[in-house]
Design a protein around this motif. Structure first.
Motif, PDB file in Angstrom:
ATOM      1  N   PRO A 286       0.807  -1.222   0.000  1.00  0.00           N
ATOM      2  CA  PRO A 286       0.000   0.000   0.000  1.00  0.00           C
ATOM      3  C   PRO A 286       0.837   1.268   0.000  1.00  0.00           C
ATOM      4  O   PRO A 286       0.406   2.293  -0.549  1.00  0.00           O
ATOM      5  CB  PRO A 286      -0.824  -0.119   1.293  1.00  0.00           C
ATOM      6  CG  PRO A 286      -0.034  -1.027   2.171  1.00  0.00           C
ATOM      7  CD  PRO A 286       0.629  -1.996   1.245  1.00  0.00           C
ATOM      8  N   TYR A 287       2.045   1.215   0.578  1.00  0.00           N
ATOM      9  CA  TYR A 287       2.902   2.400   0.565  1.00  0.00           C
ATOM     10  C   TYR A 287       3.282   2.776  -0.866  1.00  0.00           C
ATOM     11  O   TYR A 287       3.217   3.947  -1.248  1.00  0.00           O
ATOM     12  CB  TYR A 287       4.169   2.165   1.378  1.00  0.00           C
ATOM     13  CG  TYR A 287       5.206   3.239   1.141  1.00  0.00           C
ATOM     14  CD1 TYR A 287       5.072   4.495   1.738  1.00  0.00           C
ATOM     15  CD2 TYR A 287       6.276   3.029   0.269  1.00  0.00           C
ATOM     16  CE1 TYR A 287       6.002   5.498   1.486  1.00  0.00           C
ATOM     17  CE2 TYR A 287       7.197   4.026   0.028  1.00  0.00           C
ATOM     18  CZ  TYR A 287       7.059   5.256   0.631  1.00  0.00           C
ATOM     19  OH  TYR A 287       7.964   6.262   0.370  1.00  0.00           O
ATOM     20  N   ILE A 288       3.674   1.776  -1.652  1.00  0.00           N
ATOM     21  CA  ILE A 288       4.078   2.048  -3.039  1.00  0.00           C
ATOM     22  C   ILE A 288       2.907   2.642  -3.818  1.00  0.00           C
ATOM     23  O   ILE A 288       3.074   3.587  -4.591  1.00  0.00           O
ATOM     24  CB  ILE A 288       4.591   0.768  -3.720  1.00  0.00           C
ATOM     25  CG1 ILE A 288       5.873   0.283  -3.039  1.00  0.00           C
ATOM     26  CG2 ILE A 288       4.848   1.006  -5.207  1.00  0.00           C
ATOM     27  CD1 ILE A 288       6.316  -1.098  -3.471  1.00  0.00           C
ATOM     28  N   ARG A 289       1.716   2.103  -3.586  1.00  0.00           N
ATOM     29  CA  ARG A 289       0.541   2.641  -4.284  1.00  0.00           C
ATOM     30  C   ARG A 289       0.298   4.099  -3.898  1.00  0.00           C
ATOM     31  O   ARG A 289       0.052   4.944  -4.768  1.00  0.00           O
ATOM     32  CB  ARG A 289      -0.692   1.794  -3.970  1.00  0.00           C
ATOM     33  CG  ARG A 289      -1.962   2.336  -4.616  1.00  0.00           C
ATOM     34  CD  ARG A 289      -3.142   1.418  -4.385  1.00  0.00           C
ATOM     35  NE  ARG A 289      -4.350   1.970  -4.981  1.00  0.00           N
ATOM     36  CZ  ARG A 289      -5.506   1.328  -5.034  1.00  0.00           C
ATOM     37  NH1 ARG A 289      -5.609   0.100  -4.538  1.00  0.00           N
ATOM     38  NH2 ARG A 289      -6.565   1.889  -5.583  1.00  0.00           N
ATOM     39  N   ALA A 290       0.354   4.386  -2.595  1.00  0.00           N
ATOM     40  CA  ALA A 290       0.121   5.759  -2.140  1.00  0.00           C
ATOM     41  C   ALA A 290       1.179   6.714  -2.704  1.00  0.00           C
ATOM     42  O   ALA A 290       0.863   7.828  -3.131  1.00  0.00           O
ATOM     43  CB  ALA A 290       0.129   5.802  -0.608  1.00  0.00           C
ATOM     44  N   LYS A 291       2.436   6.265  -2.706  1.00  0.00           N
ATOM     45  CA  LYS A 291       3.502   7.105  -3.245  1.00  0.00           C
ATOM     46  C   LYS A 291       3.320   7.318  -4.741  1.00  0.00           C
ATOM     47  O   LYS A 291       3.518   8.433  -5.245  1.00  0.00           O
ATOM     48  CB  LYS A 291       4.861   6.443  -2.974  1.00  0.00           C
ATOM     49  CG  LYS A 291       6.060   7.337  -3.260  1.00  0.00           C
ATOM     50  CD  LYS A 291       6.097   8.514  -2.297  1.00  0.00           C
ATOM     51  CE  LYS A 291       7.351   9.360  -2.501  1.00  0.00           C
ATOM     52  NZ  LYS A 291       7.388  10.529  -1.591  1.00  0.00           N
ATOM     53  N   ALA A 292       2.917   6.262  -5.441  1.00  0.00           N
ATOM     54  CA  ALA A 292       2.684   6.380  -6.881  1.00  0.00           C
ATOM     55  C   ALA A 292       1.563   7.372  -7.168  1.00  0.00           C
ATOM     56  O   ALA A 292       1.669   8.212  -8.081  1.00  0.00           O
ATOM     57  CB  ALA A 292       2.338   5.012  -7.463  1.00  0.00           C
TER      58      ALA A 292
END
Length: 200
Positions: free
Chosen positions: A129-135
């Motif tokens: 979920p972190y990668i998605r939020a950062k993306a």
């Protein structure tokens, strides 16, 4: 994957119950918090004692709040709010991590090598979920991946539940699947972000 297929049908089924909850004065955020406390208490009490089956039943019950709060927010007069979305997302990270940590406690105490797989699932469960939020902060849609939250939750609860029923290697198989799919999903999302940034 699973949520995109089943969520519309499930939402239609629970809308009447969500409407009733709103009429008796419950708010989406209240339901989120009630569910979170229930999941945390159930995981923290049952899993370290290796009462896996009964613990999984309690967690599944309280995890249903994740379906109701979003539906309640959508059909309420106020509609969905940014604060509600943030709270729900944050609570998801807390409860998912708590479930994994509660599973890890008896494994580490027994010096079981499966604890290493549990650590991998814990880290990937936070990274996905972190990668998605950062993306999304870069304007890149990054909802791809073999193991989104719904899939990971279904796999871990199924594995732990069957472990509680003394099904051989149920927990080991579940943790291996989670670890492998988690790593693959992290790589998939990193690739999407890389491609999006290089072509922007």
């Amino acid at each position: 994957m699973i949520s995109s297929v089943l969520k519309p049908a499930v939402t239609r089924l629970i809308e009447p119950v969500a409407g009733f909850a709103l009429r008796i004065g419950l708010t989406p955020n209240m339901v989120t918090m009630i569910g979170a406390v229930g999941v945390l208490a159930s995981a923290g009490y049952f899993y370290p004692r290796e009462d896996y089956f009964i613990g999984t039943l309690f967690i599944c019950f309280f995890a249903l709040s994740d379906l109701f709060d979003g539906t309640m927010a959508r059909i309420s007069q106020q509609g969905a709010s940014k604060w509600g979305g943030f709270l729900d997302s944050t609570i998801d990270r807390i409860t998912d991590s708590a479930i994994t940590i509660a599973i890890l406690i008896p494994l580490i105490a027994a010096d079981d090598k499966l604890s290493y797989l549990g650590l991998v699932t814990l880290v990937t469960g936070l990274l996905i979920p972190y990668i998605r939020a950062k993306a999304e902060s870069f304007g890149i849609d990054c909802s791809v991946g073999l193991a989104e939250r719904t899939e990971r939750l279904v796999i871990v609860l199924t594995a732990v539940g069957f472990e509680g029923l003394n099904v051989p290697y149920a927990l080991a198989i579940g943790l291996w699947i989670l670890a492998i799919l988690g790593v693959i999903t992290v790589v998939q999302r990193i690739k999407v972000v890389r491609d999006g940034l290089l072509t922007s």
